[in-house]
Write a protein that holds these residues in place. Structure first.
Motif, mmCIF file in Angstrom:
data_model
loop_
_atom_site.group_PDB
_atom_site.id
_atom_site.type_symbol
_atom_site.label_atom_id
_atom_site.label_comp_id
_atom_site.label_asym_id
_atom_site.label_seq_id
_atom_site.Cartn_x
_atom_site.Cartn_y
_atom_site.Cartn_z
ATOM 1 N N SER A 37 8.089 22.537 -95.040
ATOM 2 C CA SER A 37 8.392 22.772 -96.481
ATOM 3 C C SER A 37 8.157 24.209 -97.269
ATOM 4 O O SER A 37 8.777 24.455 -98.050
ATOM 5 N N GLN A 38 6.871 24.420 -97.125
ATOM 6 C CA GLN A 38 6.484 25.787 -97.512
ATOM 7 C C GLN A 38 7.470 26.951 -97.204
ATOM 8 O O GLN A 38 7.994 27.712 -97.947
ATOM 9 N N SER A 66 4.936 16.007 -103.928
ATOM 10 C CA SER A 66 5.125 16.748 -102.475
ATOM 11 C C SER A 66 5.222 18.322 -102.783
ATOM 12 O O SER A 66 4.602 19.084 -102.277
ATOM 13 N N ALA A 70 2.452 21.336 -102.453
ATOM 14 C CA ALA A 70 2.706 22.494 -101.719
ATOM 15 C C ALA A 70 2.557 23.695 -102.335
ATOM 16 O O ALA A 70 2.304 24.828 -101.929
#
Length: 150
Positions: A37-38, A66, A70
């Protein structure tokens, strides 16, 4: 009891493949201290420039909790910066920090390595067809979601 792959519905096969892709990518991103995700956040900000948190969440189809988690971690680790929007001080704009910019090439390299792994053994025509079909699947799901919201 073991299932035969030809008896598994398409959604199941895609789920298995996605799980394997995520685990493989996770191992590749570990060396940069990033999760999938990052890495997607970095790449999206690189491609689009500054974005609001809401725009970024929509682009990546991430939930507010979320994306917030992050972003906070990435800001602490100096991958991204947050600054107030010029026209609306309530909106925070996200951008790549120097560390994030330095990481982009590595993120691209992981993407290229993943493409090589995923598409191994396919001809150029098969690779292009696979990409087109995956984009069609994405579009079909987006269209379905839009219709369901109405």
């Amino acid at each position: 009891m073991q299932c035969k792959m030809d008896e598994i519905p398409l959604m199941g096969i895609m789920g298995i493949a996605l799980h394997q892709m995520i685990n493989t990518a996770k191992g590749m991103y570990k060396e940069f201290d990033l999760n999938r995700s990052q890495a997607a956040i970095l790449f999206t900000l690189h491609r689009r420039g500054t974005m609001s948190q809401r725009e970024l969440a929509e682009e990546l189809n991430m939930t507010a909790p979320s994306i917030t988690s992050a972003i906070q971690k990435m800001e602490r680790e100096e991958y991204i910066t947050r600054s107030p929007d010029k026209w609306d001080q309530r909106v925070m704009r996200l951008a790549l920090a120097e560390r994030g910019k330095a990481c982009i090439q590595s993120v691209k390299e992981v993407g290229s390595r993943m493409d090589e792994v995923i598409l191994s053994g396919m001809s150029l025509e098969e690779k292009l067809l696979f990409r087109r079909l995956m984009l069609q699947v994405k579009d079909n799901l987006e269209n379905y979601e839009r219709k369901e919201k109405v």
